[in-house]
Design a protein around this motif. Structure first.
Motif, PDB file in Angstrom:
ATOM      1  N   VAL A 105       0.859  -1.186   0.000  1.00 64.04           N
ATOM      2  CA  VAL A 105       0.000   0.000   0.000  1.00 64.04           C
ATOM      3  C   VAL A 105       0.895   1.236   0.000  1.00 64.04           C
ATOM      4  O   VAL A 105       1.697   1.424   0.927  1.00 64.04           O
ATOM      5  CB  VAL A 105      -0.934   0.009   1.228  1.00 64.04           C
ATOM      6  CG1 VAL A 105      -1.909   1.166   1.146  1.00 64.04           C
ATOM      7  CG2 VAL A 105      -1.687  -1.320   1.328  1.00 64.04           C
ATOM      8  N   GLU A 106       0.771   2.082  -1.041  1.00 65.39           N
ATOM      9  CA  GLU A 106       1.636   3.256  -1.182  1.00 65.39           C
ATOM     10  C   GLU A 106       0.803   4.524  -1.334  1.00 65.39           C
ATOM     11  O   GLU A 106      -0.155   4.563  -2.111  1.00 65.39           O
ATOM     12  CB  GLU A 106       2.554   3.122  -2.402  1.00 65.39           C
ATOM     13  CG  GLU A 106       3.645   2.094  -2.249  1.00 65.39           C
ATOM     14  CD  GLU A 106       4.621   2.122  -3.419  1.00 65.39           C
ATOM     15  OE1 GLU A 106       4.455   2.993  -4.298  1.00 65.39           O
ATOM     16  OE2 GLU A 106       5.524   1.279  -3.458  1.00 65.39           O
ATOM     17  N   ASN A 107       1.195   5.549  -0.600  1.00 72.92           N
ATOM     18  CA  ASN A 107       0.599   6.870  -0.732  1.00 72.92           C
ATOM     19  C   ASN A 107       1.371   7.634  -1.797  1.00 72.92           C
ATOM     20  O   ASN A 107       2.567   7.905  -1.632  1.00 72.92           O
ATOM     21  CB  ASN A 107       0.657   7.602   0.614  1.00 72.92           C
ATOM     22  CG  ASN A 107      -0.080   8.925   0.589  1.00 72.92           C
ATOM     23  OD1 ASN A 107      -0.453   9.424  -0.473  1.00 72.92           O
ATOM     24  ND2 ASN A 107      -0.279   9.515   1.749  1.00 72.92           N
ATOM     25  N   LEU A 108       0.714   7.970  -2.880  1.00 72.56           N
ATOM     26  CA  LEU A 108       1.404   8.655  -3.981  1.00 72.56           C
ATOM     27  C   LEU A 108       1.846  10.062  -3.606  1.00 72.56           C
ATOM     28  O   LEU A 108       2.678  10.652  -4.287  1.00 72.56           O
ATOM     29  CB  LEU A 108       0.491   8.712  -5.208  1.00 72.56           C
ATOM     30  CG  LEU A 108       0.206   7.359  -5.867  1.00 72.56           C
ATOM     31  CD1 LEU A 108      -0.895   7.490  -6.901  1.00 72.56           C
ATOM     32  CD2 LEU A 108       1.471   6.793  -6.498  1.00 72.56           C
ATOM     33  N   SER A 109       1.270  10.605  -2.529  1.00 69.56           N
ATOM     34  CA  SER A 109       1.638  11.950  -2.100  1.00 69.56           C
ATOM     35  C   SER A 109       2.739  11.933  -1.045  1.00 69.56           C
ATOM     36  O   SER A 109       3.157  12.982  -0.568  1.00 69.56           O
ATOM     37  CB  SER A 109       0.407  12.669  -1.524  1.00 69.56           C
ATOM     38  OG  SER A 109      -0.628  12.728  -2.484  1.00 69.56           O
ATOM     39  N   ASP A 110       3.197  10.750  -0.661  1.00 68.20           N
ATOM     40  CA  ASP A 110       4.176  10.618   0.411  1.00 68.20           C
ATOM     41  C   ASP A 110       5.283   9.697  -0.065  1.00 68.20           C
ATOM     42  O   ASP A 110       5.043   8.530  -0.348  1.00 68.20           O
ATOM     43  CB  ASP A 110       3.497  10.046   1.659  1.00 68.20           C
ATOM     44  CG  ASP A 110       4.425  10.038   2.863  1.00 68.20           C
ATOM     45  OD1 ASP A 110       5.617  10.343   2.698  1.00 68.20           O
ATOM     46  OD2 ASP A 110       3.946   9.725   3.967  1.00 68.20           O
ATOM     47  N   LYS A 111       6.487  10.203  -0.156  1.00 67.81           N
ATOM     48  CA  LYS A 111       7.603   9.431  -0.681  1.00 67.81           C
ATOM     49  C   LYS A 111       8.386   8.701   0.407  1.00 67.81           C
ATOM     50  O   LYS A 111       9.481   8.201   0.174  1.00 67.81           O
ATOM     51  CB  LYS A 111       8.558  10.346  -1.464  1.00 67.81           C
ATOM     52  CG  LYS A 111       7.897  11.004  -2.669  1.00 67.81           C
ATOM     53  CD  LYS A 111       7.263   9.985  -3.602  1.00 67.81           C
ATOM     54  CE  LYS A 111       6.592  10.649  -4.801  1.00 67.81           C
ATOM     55  NZ  LYS A 111       5.918   9.663  -5.675  1.00 67.81           N
ATOM     56  N   ARG A 112       7.811   8.600   1.615  1.00 58.92           N
ATOM     57  CA  ARG A 112       8.516   7.890   2.681  1.00 58.92           C
ATOM     58  C   ARG A 112       8.520   6.384   2.465  1.00 58.92           C
ATOM     59  O   ARG A 112       9.278   5.667   3.085  1.00 58.92           O
ATOM     60  CB  ARG A 112       7.874   8.191   4.032  1.00 58.92           C
ATOM     61  CG  ARG A 112       8.117   9.600   4.533  1.00 58.92           C
ATOM     62  CD  ARG A 112       7.485   9.806   5.882  1.00 58.92           C
ATOM     63  NE  ARG A 112       6.042   9.568   5.839  1.00 58.92           N
ATOM     64  CZ  ARG A 112       5.269   9.584   6.917  1.00 58.92           C
ATOM     65  NH1 ARG A 112       5.799   9.787   8.102  1.00 58.92           N
ATOM     66  NH2 ARG A 112       3.962   9.385   6.797  1.00 58.92           N
ATOM     67  N   GLY A 113       7.706   5.876   1.598  1.00 56.58           N
ATOM     68  CA  GLY A 113       7.673   4.442   1.334  1.00 56.58           C
ATOM     69  C   GLY A 113       6.354   3.840   1.750  1.00 56.58           C
ATOM     70  O   GLY A 113       5.615   4.383   2.558  1.00 56.58           O
ATOM     71  N   GLY A 114       6.050   2.690   1.170  1.00 56.26           N
ATOM     72  CA  GLY A 114       4.789   2.029   1.446  1.00 56.26           C
ATOM     73  C   GLY A 114       4.899   1.026   2.575  1.00 56.26           C
ATOM     74  O   GLY A 114       5.927   0.889   3.236  1.00 56.26           O
ATOM     75  N   ARG A 115       3.796   0.327   2.780  1.00 57.39           N
ATOM     76  CA  ARG A 115       3.729  -0.716   3.790  1.00 57.39           C
ATOM     77  C   ARG A 115       3.184  -1.963   3.114  1.00 57.39           C
ATOM     78  O   ARG A 115       2.275  -1.894   2.302  1.00 57.39           O
ATOM     79  CB  ARG A 115       2.821  -0.284   4.943  1.00 57.39           C
ATOM     80  CG  ARG A 115       2.718  -1.301   6.055  1.00 57.39           C
ATOM     81  CD  ARG A 115       1.802  -0.822   7.145  1.00 57.39           C
ATOM     82  NE  ARG A 115       2.339   0.349   7.818  1.00 57.39           N
ATOM     83  CZ  ARG A 115       1.746   0.930   8.846  1.00 57.39           C
ATOM     84  NH1 ARG A 115       0.601   0.471   9.307  1.00 57.39           N
ATOM     85  NH2 ARG A 115       2.293   1.982   9.412  1.00 57.39           N
ATOM     86  N   THR A 116       3.755  -3.115   3.429  1.00 60.15           N
ATOM     87  CA  THR A 116       3.381  -4.371   2.802  1.00 60.15           C
ATOM     88  C   THR A 116       2.777  -5.322   3.827  1.00 60.15           C
ATOM     89  O   THR A 116       3.350  -5.518   4.902  1.00 60.15           O
ATOM     90  CB  THR A 116       4.596  -5.036   2.127  1.00 60.15           C
ATOM     91  OG1 THR A 116       5.105  -4.173   1.110  1.00 60.15           O
ATOM     92  CG2 THR A 116       4.216  -6.360   1.496  1.00 60.15           C
ATOM     93  N   TYR A 117       1.639  -5.892   3.482  1.00 55.14           N
ATOM     94  CA  TYR A 117       0.975  -6.894   4.320  1.00 55.14           C
ATOM     95  C   TYR A 117       1.123  -8.251   3.635  1.00 55.14           C
ATOM     96  O   TYR A 117       0.925  -8.361   2.424  1.00 55.14           O
ATOM     97  CB  TYR A 117      -0.497  -6.543   4.512  1.00 55.14           C
ATOM     98  CG  TYR A 117      -0.687  -5.201   5.179  1.00 55.14           C
ATOM     99  CD1 TYR A 117      -0.662  -5.071   6.556  1.00 55.14           C
ATOM    100  CD2 TYR A 117      -0.857  -4.053   4.408  1.00 55.14           C
ATOM    101  CE1 TYR A 117      -0.818  -3.834   7.166  1.00 55.14           C
ATOM    102  CE2 TYR A 117      -1.011  -2.807   5.007  1.00 55.14           C
ATOM    103  CZ  TYR A 117      -0.990  -2.709   6.380  1.00 55.14           C
ATOM    104  OH  TYR A 117      -1.128  -1.482   6.982  1.00 55.14           O
ATOM    105  N   LEU A 118       1.466  -9.277   4.415  1.00 54.05           N
ATOM    106  CA  LEU A 118       1.761 -10.586   3.843  1.00 54.05           C
ATOM    107  C   LEU A 118       0.942 -11.679   4.523  1.00 54.05           C
ATOM    108  O   LEU A 118       0.867 -11.721   5.758  1.00 54.05           O
ATOM    109  CB  LEU A 118       3.249 -10.916   3.986  1.00 54.05           C
ATOM    110  CG  LEU A 118       4.217  -9.912   3.362  1.00 54.05           C
ATOM    111  CD1 LEU A 118       5.042  -9.250   4.460  1.00 54.05           C
ATOM    112  CD2 LEU A 118       5.132 -10.562   2.355  1.00 54.05           C
ATOM    113  N   HIS A 119       0.334 -12.526   3.702  1.00 51.52           N
ATOM    114  CA  HIS A 119      -0.344 -13.729   4.178  1.00 51.52           C
ATOM    115  C   HIS A 119       0.464 -14.914   3.667  1.00 51.52           C
ATOM    116  O   HIS A 119       0.649 -15.064   2.456  1.00 51.52           O
ATOM    117  CB  HIS A 119      -1.777 -13.765   3.644  1.00 51.52           C
ATOM    118  CG  HIS A 119      -2.493 -15.048   3.941  1.00 51.52           C
ATOM    119  ND1 HIS A 119      -3.601 -15.461   3.235  1.00 51.52           N
ATOM    120  CD2 HIS A 119      -2.266 -16.013   4.864  1.00 51.52           C
ATOM    121  CE1 HIS A 119      -4.020 -16.620   3.709  1.00 51.52           C
ATOM    122  NE2 HIS A 119      -3.225 -16.980   4.693  1.00 51.52           N
TER     123      HIS A 119
END
Length: 695
Positions: free
Chosen positions: A462-476
């Motif tokens: 999940v990435e915020n296009l307005s925030d370049k700090r990086g996304g977060r990944t959820y894993l199953h």
């Protein structure tokens, strides 16, 4: 006769002498054996004591220290310092957090080499959403290459900055009238435990440097216009990262709010005590007509009114919270007990105020938010994450079941009858193993489609296009084996840890369930399962955002039968198989928005919205009224199971963000398939990306 008697006497004397000699010899032997036995015990005790002293000395060869660095919005950053005063050592520094309710722990390992006399310092990042509460005991152990424990140290309240009290900063020109806010030592339930309040008197010079020590900041009867832009920005960042800000207004409201523009709150008319009493809310327990009351104007519409017990405007902001009071806390401190009526007193009143504001902060329980709707969203996000890979649309065991049943029937009476007709009954015991071989071969061929040869991973980034700090990944993830497994993350990730609801019950405190390991710059994650095919859920973050572009919108309400119109433009390089618009707690889902194209919502097919649902919560409607139906259709072959996973991925993205939204925010999110793999290891990964903007 006389000579004969003499001989007998002499013989008796000789016998007694021999007996005495033998008895003496036996006694000497026993004495020596006893002495040897006592000496053995003594030497054994010395050796045992020496061994104990050696172990103790070895443990003292290491000095271990841990401290939590200033709050990060996503992780607890725990800085470990290990000093080796003994011989060269190589192994693993293991940090474990013992959660509540006897749940098994998570082990965070760091491969370490400590030459003699060396000191090494490193940071272990623990995701906040993987911690049920922050009061768990943190243990740091040093394990050698054979996994033997060389040293260990426990840290109580480490995630609470090892503080036995909550720091409350007071920024006011009337500090002496606000000392009652510590409630006389009465404790506040915060972050899963009870804490007293420790007051800290602040001024402009000490404000910025003291923020990291505070959980709560009270600003009352203070002209905030004197604060510099950098100082206000520091307060705003502290507030966003989990701090609770309480602002008192009343007769000094205009000056107190003057420099805090980010609150989006304006002070209008000030009513004197007793003035306009009919229009002032008088709640049970408090007579506010005795105080100056400010007419507060919520410029953004994001504040909600507190409960009937207090008069306050409250809102969440990031991981923290804001409470703005229409009266001055300093003026309240100057009043006598007549302002409190019924059975309540000053301590009760302060406790109500603190609970009202703190209940909006995510830091209160160590999760995103404690409001019922936000907590529901986290639960829903976890439930939707479980759907990934479990739609079962393409898994049909009918053929496999038919082959097994056919074999059982054939290998018995049918085979015997055939051989009898052929008059070859003597070949029965030869035909049975041959038939078994072909039966096993057919079962093997039929079961190849269900074979899991490596760990199965479904990831949603999940990435915020307005925030370049990086996304977060959820894993199953799951694995066919019963043994412990681990996987290596892509190289640009900074942290990984379990999701809140992935705890595993195990009352053996020496065991762990989730296992995180860092070797150099690389992170590994995995579990120690109790059975085969055991599901596990992780969250990873800190990676650099690689997606450019944005999502453009021009939305307006009431333009279609679904209540929303306007355009959504995909300004990224990714094709969206589905995209969603969330406005005023109403969720709309649409199909197919290619890169660079525009969609007119009033002309597009809306495949889901929760306007017609009897469930008021958009998340429950999405999960139970929509996603369940899509899964049923996939099982009946009315739709593709890939649609289930893509829509589940979109749901994970939406409801991972939802708890952070304010009521006036509009969320637009698209989901794309064939996203970059997030696991750099031998596994079977299906990866999705969710790109979004908030307007």
């Amino acid at each position: 006769m006389r000579g004969k008697s003499r001989t007998k006497s002499e013989s008796g004397i000789m016998s007694r002498i021999e007996y005495g000699i033998k008895s003496g010899i036996r006694a000497g032997i026993k004495t020596r054996l006893l002495a040897i036995w006592v000496l053995g015990i003594f030497l054994g005790g010395m050796c045992f004591g020496g061994a104990g002293m050696k172990v103790q000395a070895e443990e003292q060869d290491f000095v271990i220290d841990a401290v939590v660095l200033p709050q990060n919005q996503d992780t607890y950053d725990i800085r470990l310092t290990v000093q080796n005063n003994g011989a060269d050592w190589e192994g693993t520094a293991r940090l474990t957090i013992e959660p509540s309710y006897s749940l098994s722990s998570t082990a965070y390992d760091t491969v370490l080499s400590l030459p003699q006399g060396s000191t090494k310092q490193f940071i272990v990042k623990v995701p906040r959403n993987g911690q049920e509460v922050s009061r768990g005991i943190v243990k740091v152990a040093l394990l050698d290459k054979k996994s033997h424990k060389s040293a260990e140290k426990e840290f109580n309240r480490l995630l609470q900055d090892m503080s036995d009290a909550l720091g409350m900063g007071i920024l006011s020109d009337a500090y002496s009238t606000l000392t009652y806010l510590d409630m006389g030592g009465r404790e506040l339930y915060f972050s899963g435990d009870e804490y007293p309040i420790r007051l800290v008197e602040l001024n402009q010079d000490s404000l910025e440097d003291t923020l990291d020590e505070l959980t709560i900041l009270v600003i009352d009867r203070y002209d905030t216009s004197v604060l510099t832009e950098e100082e206000v920005k520091a307060v705003e960042l502290w507030n966003y990262n989990g701090g609770v800000l309480i602002v008192g207004t009343g007769n000094y409201g205009e000056k107190t709010l003057a420099g805090l523009d980010y609150l989006e709150m304006e002070c209008g008319k000030i009513f004197k005590p007793g003035e306009n009493a009919d229009n002032i809310n008088t709640y049970v327990g408090y007579d506010f007509t005795q105080l100056h009351i400010a007419e507060l104007k919520d410029l953004s519409g994001k504040y909600s009114e507190g409960s009937y017990d207090t008069s306050a405007l409250v809102t969440s902001v990031g991981y923290g919270a804001i409470g703005v009071l229409p009266y001055g806390l300093s003026e309240l401190g100057e009043r006598d007990a007549s302002v409190y009526v019924d059975y309540l007193n000053q301590e009760d009143f302060v406790l109500y105020i603190l609970n009202e504001a703190c209940s909006q902060a995510s830091s209160r329980y160590g999760v995103h938010s404690t409001s019922s709707s936000s907590s529901d969203s986290i639960y829903i996000m976890h439930r939707i994450l479980r759907v990934l890979g479990n739609s079962s649309g393409s898994l049909n065991f009918g053929a496999l079941r038919f082959i097994v049943i056919l074999y059982v029937i054939f290998v018995g009476p049918v085979l015997y009858i055939i051989l009898r007709i052929l008059k070859k009954r003597e070949l029965y015991w030869v035909a049975v193993p041959v038939t078994a071989f072909f039966g096993i071969f057919l079962v093997f061929l039929a079961g190849r489609g269900f074979e899991v040869v490596s760990t199965r991973v479904y990831s949603v980034t999940v990435e915020n296009l307005s925030d370049k700090r990086g996304g977060r990944t959820y894993l199953h993830c799951y694995d066919a084996n019963h043994d412990e497994w681990n996987l290596r993350l892509a190289e640009d990730y900074e942290y990984v840890g379990p999701l809140t609801d992935s705890y595993h019950y195990d009352r053996n405190e020496d065991k762990y369930y989730n296992h995180i390991r860092r070797e150099g710059d690389r992170l590994f994650f995995g579990i120690k399962p109790s059975s085969s095919f055991e599901d596990s859920y992780f969250c990873a973050g800190g990676s650099r955002s690689k997606e450019a572009g944005s999502i453009g919108t021009a939305l307006y309400s009431g333009a279609s039968q679904w209540g929303i119109g306007g355009t959504v433009t995909n300004g990224t390089n990714q094709d969206f198989s589905y995209f969603a618009v969330l406005e005023n707690d109403t969720l709309y889902v649409y199909k197919n928005l290619p890169a660079g194209e525009e969609c007119k919502l009033q002309d597009a097919e809306c495949i889901y919205n929760n306007l017609q649902s009897y469930r008021s919560n958009a998340g429950y409607g999405y999960l139970y009224d929509f996603l369940d139906d899509v899964m049923d259709d996939a099982k009946k072959k009315k739709s593709d199971s890939e649609d289930v996973d893509a829509l589940a991925a979109l749901g994970v993205g939406i409801f991972s963000i939802y708890p952070r939204l304010n009521s006036y925010d509009v969320l637009i999110m698209g989901v794309t398939t064939d996203w970059d793999k997030k696991v750099d290891d031998a596994c079977s990964e299906t990866s999705y990306g969710c790109l979004y903007v908030i307007q």
